[in-house]
Structure formats: structure tokens, C-alpha cells
Design a protein around this motif. Structure first.
Motif, mmCIF file in Angstrom:
data_model
loop_
_atom_site.group_PDB
_atom_site.id
_atom_site.type_symbol
_atom_site.label_atom_id
_atom_site.label_comp_id
_atom_site.label_asym_id
_atom_site.label_seq_id
_atom_site.Cartn_x
_atom_site.Cartn_y
_atom_site.Cartn_z
ATOM 1 N N VAL A 83 17.115 60.080 -25.771
ATOM 2 C CA VAL A 83 17.016 60.987 -24.625
ATOM 3 C C VAL A 83 18.179 61.982 -24.648
ATOM 4 N N LEU A 84 19.401 61.472 -24.828
ATOM 5 C CA LEU A 84 20.586 62.318 -24.716
ATOM 6 C C LEU A 84 20.730 63.327 -25.852
ATOM 7 N N ARG A 85 20.411 62.941 -27.069
ATOM 8 C CA ARG A 85 20.577 63.880 -28.185
ATOM 9 C C ARG A 85 19.680 65.111 -28.025
ATOM 10 N N PRO A 86 18.371 64.937 -27.780
ATOM 11 C CA PRO A 86 17.545 66.133 -27.555
ATOM 12 C C PRO A 86 17.947 66.890 -26.286
ATOM 13 N N ALA A 87 18.312 66.159 -25.232
ATOM 14 C CA ALA A 87 18.709 66.812 -23.982
ATOM 15 C C ALA A 87 19.960 67.659 -24.179
ATOM 16 N N ALA A 88 20.913 67.146 -24.945
ATOM 17 C CA ALA A 88 22.154 67.891 -25.188
ATOM 18 C C ALA A 88 21.899 69.168 -25.980
ATOM 19 N N GLU A 89 20.843 69.172 -26.743
ATOM 20 C CA GLU A 89 20.477 70.350 -27.531
ATOM 21 C C GLU A 89 20.052 71.522 -26.631
ATOM 22 N N ILE A 90 19.393 71.217 -25.505
ATOM 23 C CA ILE A 90 18.835 72.282 -24.664
ATOM 24 C C ILE A 90 19.476 72.387 -23.281
ATOM 25 N N ALA A 91 20.184 71.352 -22.849
ATOM 26 C CA ALA A 91 20.787 71.353 -21.505
ATOM 27 C C ALA A 91 22.167 70.706 -21.541
ATOM 28 N N PRO A 92 23.047 71.151 -22.446
ATOM 29 C CA PRO A 92 24.329 70.464 -22.629
ATOM 30 C C PRO A 92 25.228 70.473 -21.405
ATOM 31 N N ASP A 93 25.095 71.473 -20.547
ATOM 32 C CA ASP A 93 25.990 71.600 -19.403
ATOM 33 C C ASP A 93 25.417 71.041 -18.102
ATOM 34 N N TRP A 94 24.193 70.510 -18.144
ATOM 35 C CA TRP A 94 23.658 69.852 -16.956
ATOM 36 C C TRP A 94 24.525 68.638 -16.662
ATOM 37 N N ARG A 95 24.775 68.391 -15.378
ATOM 38 C CA ARG A 95 25.637 67.274 -14.986
ATOM 39 C C ARG A 95 24.845 66.124 -14.400
ATOM 40 N N ASP A 96 25.266 64.946 -14.767
ATOM 41 C CA ASP A 96 24.757 63.718 -14.156
ATOM 42 C C ASP A 96 25.376 63.663 -12.757
ATOM 43 N N PRO A 97 24.565 63.684 -11.695
ATOM 44 C CA PRO A 97 25.137 63.694 -10.342
ATOM 45 C C PRO A 97 25.839 62.390 -9.962
ATOM 46 N N VAL A 98 25.636 61.342 -10.730
ATOM 47 C CA VAL A 98 26.271 60.063 -10.435
ATOM 48 C C VAL A 98 27.659 59.985 -11.065
ATOM 49 N N THR A 99 27.759 60.302 -12.363
ATOM 50 C CA THR A 99 29.045 60.191 -13.064
ATOM 51 C C THR A 99 29.842 61.483 -13.080
ATOM 52 N N GLY A 100 29.171 62.608 -12.894
ATOM 53 C CA GLY A 100 29.831 63.902 -12.995
ATOM 54 C C GLY A 100 29.958 64.411 -14.422
ATOM 55 N N HIS A 101 29.569 63.610 -15.397
ATOM 56 C CA HIS A 101 29.664 64.010 -16.803
ATOM 57 C C HIS A 101 28.510 64.927 -17.174
ATOM 58 N N THR A 102 28.768 65.825 -18.133
ATOM 59 C CA THR A 102 27.694 66.678 -18.632
ATOM 60 C C THR A 102 26.828 65.882 -19.607
ATOM 61 N N VAL A 103 25.653 66.394 -19.866
ATOM 62 C CA VAL A 103 24.770 65.771 -20.850
ATOM 63 C C VAL A 103 25.460 65.743 -22.210
ATOM 64 N N ARG A 104 26.173 66.795 -22.532
ATOM 65 C CA ARG A 104 26.912 66.847 -23.803
ATOM 66 C C ARG A 104 27.939 65.702 -23.879
ATOM 67 N N GLN A 105 28.689 65.488 -22.807
ATOM 68 C CA GLN A 105 29.690 64.410 -22.788
ATOM 69 C C GLN A 105 29.032 63.038 -22.901
ATOM 70 N N LEU A 106 27.918 62.847 -22.197
ATOM 71 C CA LEU A 106 27.215 61.566 -22.262
ATOM 72 C C LEU A 106 26.683 61.302 -23.665
ATOM 73 N N ALA A 107 26.150 62.340 -24.309
ATOM 74 C CA ALA A 107 25.644 62.189 -25.672
ATOM 75 C C ALA A 107 26.780 61.875 -26.645
ATOM 76 N N ALA A 108 27.922 62.519 -26.469
ATOM 77 C CA ALA A 108 29.067 62.275 -27.365
ATOM 78 C C ALA A 108 29.556 60.838 -27.252
ATOM 79 N N ARG A 109 29.453 60.256 -26.078
ATOM 80 C CA ARG A 109 29.895 58.866 -25.900
ATOM 81 C C ARG A 109 29.035 57.874 -26.690
ATOM 82 N N LEU A 110 27.780 58.237 -26.955
ATOM 83 C CA LEU A 110 26.904 57.354 -27.713
ATOM 84 C C LEU A 110 27.052 57.523 -29.225
#
Length: 161
Positions: free
Chosen positions: A133-160
Motif C-alpha cells: 500500500v505504502l510504496r505505490p501511495a508514496a509514488e503519487i501522494a508522498p506528502d499526504w499526512r496520516d492524521p493519526v501519526t502526523g507522518h507523511t506517506v513518504r515517511q511511513l513508506a521509508a520506515r518499512l
């Protein structure tokens, strides 16, 4: 920003079964994007497709991707619209969870922040743990934020990674 009354959704797409008349899981996902547009969604972005191992009992590998779609529907109505598209591709929501399927469309995030109802939680409860989910999402919406953690999709993908 969105126009008044216009909502944006980050959705995850997946398929691991051929569909007669359409073809491979990749072809199913491409047809699903077209079906979403026919359903009235504005397709803003579509990721590349990736192969992934199945979650749960299915033995077939998945083809996954992500899309940003926009429309006037609130989350509950958006879910119903996505489920209509899934049904059009032969999806049945009964029986064993995580079994093979022709099409899976999940709302991951939306422009309105968090949303909770009995049949829908946004953000998707498991998206932070899923590379497919995160790898494709980071490709098209890297700056969208998770409203729970505050992290961007790019940051969440990098953690994995």
C-alpha cells in the motif's frame, strides 16, 4: 486543497485473479481505474503496479497499486461507490477473509482527516504496516499526512524499507 464539496481519496487497489473478458490482475486494475472514472470519479493520479505476496490464506501473488481520486461523495457514500465497482468485477464480500479476489479497493486516506463508522475507518487501520500500500501511495501522494501519526506517506513508506 479541494474545491468546496469536493473530496480527495487515496485508494489502494489489488487483484490476484484473472477475470474472463479482461485478463490478468494487472489488466483488472487498469480496467478498475476506467470503471472508477465511469462511476463519476475524477482520477488525479495512478501509481505504477507492483507484485506482492498475499496476506492470509490465498496462495496467489497480488498486483497492487494506488490512485488518488476526487469526487463529491462523503466517505460512507465513497465506500458504497467503490464496493459497487468491486461487485462489477465479481467481488463477493462473504466467506473467508483475505481470500483471492478479482478486485479490492480500499480507502486509505481522504482529504477530510480521520473518519470512523461501523463499516469504515479512515485512515485504513493496517495501511502503515503494508509495503504494497505504502510504496505505490508514496509514488503519487508522498506528502499526504496520516492524521493519526502526523507522518507523511513518504515517511511511513521509508520506515518499512
Amino acid at each position: 486543497m479541494t474545491e468546496a464539496g469536493r473530496h480527495r481519496y487515496l485508494i489502494a487497489l489489488g487483484s490476484n485473479r484473472r477475470l474472463p473478458g479482461i485478463g490478468s490482475p494487472r489488466a483488472v486494475l487498469e480496467a478498475a481505474i476506467a470503471a472508477l472514472a465511469e462511476e463519476g470519479w475524477h482520477i488525479e493520479a495512478v501509481s505504477g503496479w507492483m507484485a506482492s505476496a498475499p496476506v492470509g490464506p490465498s496462495l496467489r501473488r497480488y498486483t497492487n497499486g494506488a490512485a488518488v481520486i476526487a469526487g463529491d461523495l462523503e466517505p460512507a457514500e465513497a465506500l458504497a461507490s467503490l464496493q459497487d465497482v468491486e461487485r462489477g468485477f465479481g467481488r463477493e464480500r462473504r466467506g473467508q477473509r483475505w481470500r483471492s479476489r478479482t478486485l479490492d479497493l480500499d480507502i486509505v486516506l481522504w482529504s477530510g482527516g480521520a473518519w470512523h463508522a461501523h463499516d469504515l475507518s479512515i485512515p485504513h487501520p493496517l495501511f502503515r504496516e503494508r509495503d504494497f500500500v505504502l510504496r505505490p501511495a508514496a509514488e503519487i501522494a508522498p506528502d499526504w499526512r496520516d492524521p493519526v501519526t502526523g507522518h507523511t506517506v513518504r515517511q511511513l513508506a521509508a520506515r518499512l524499507s
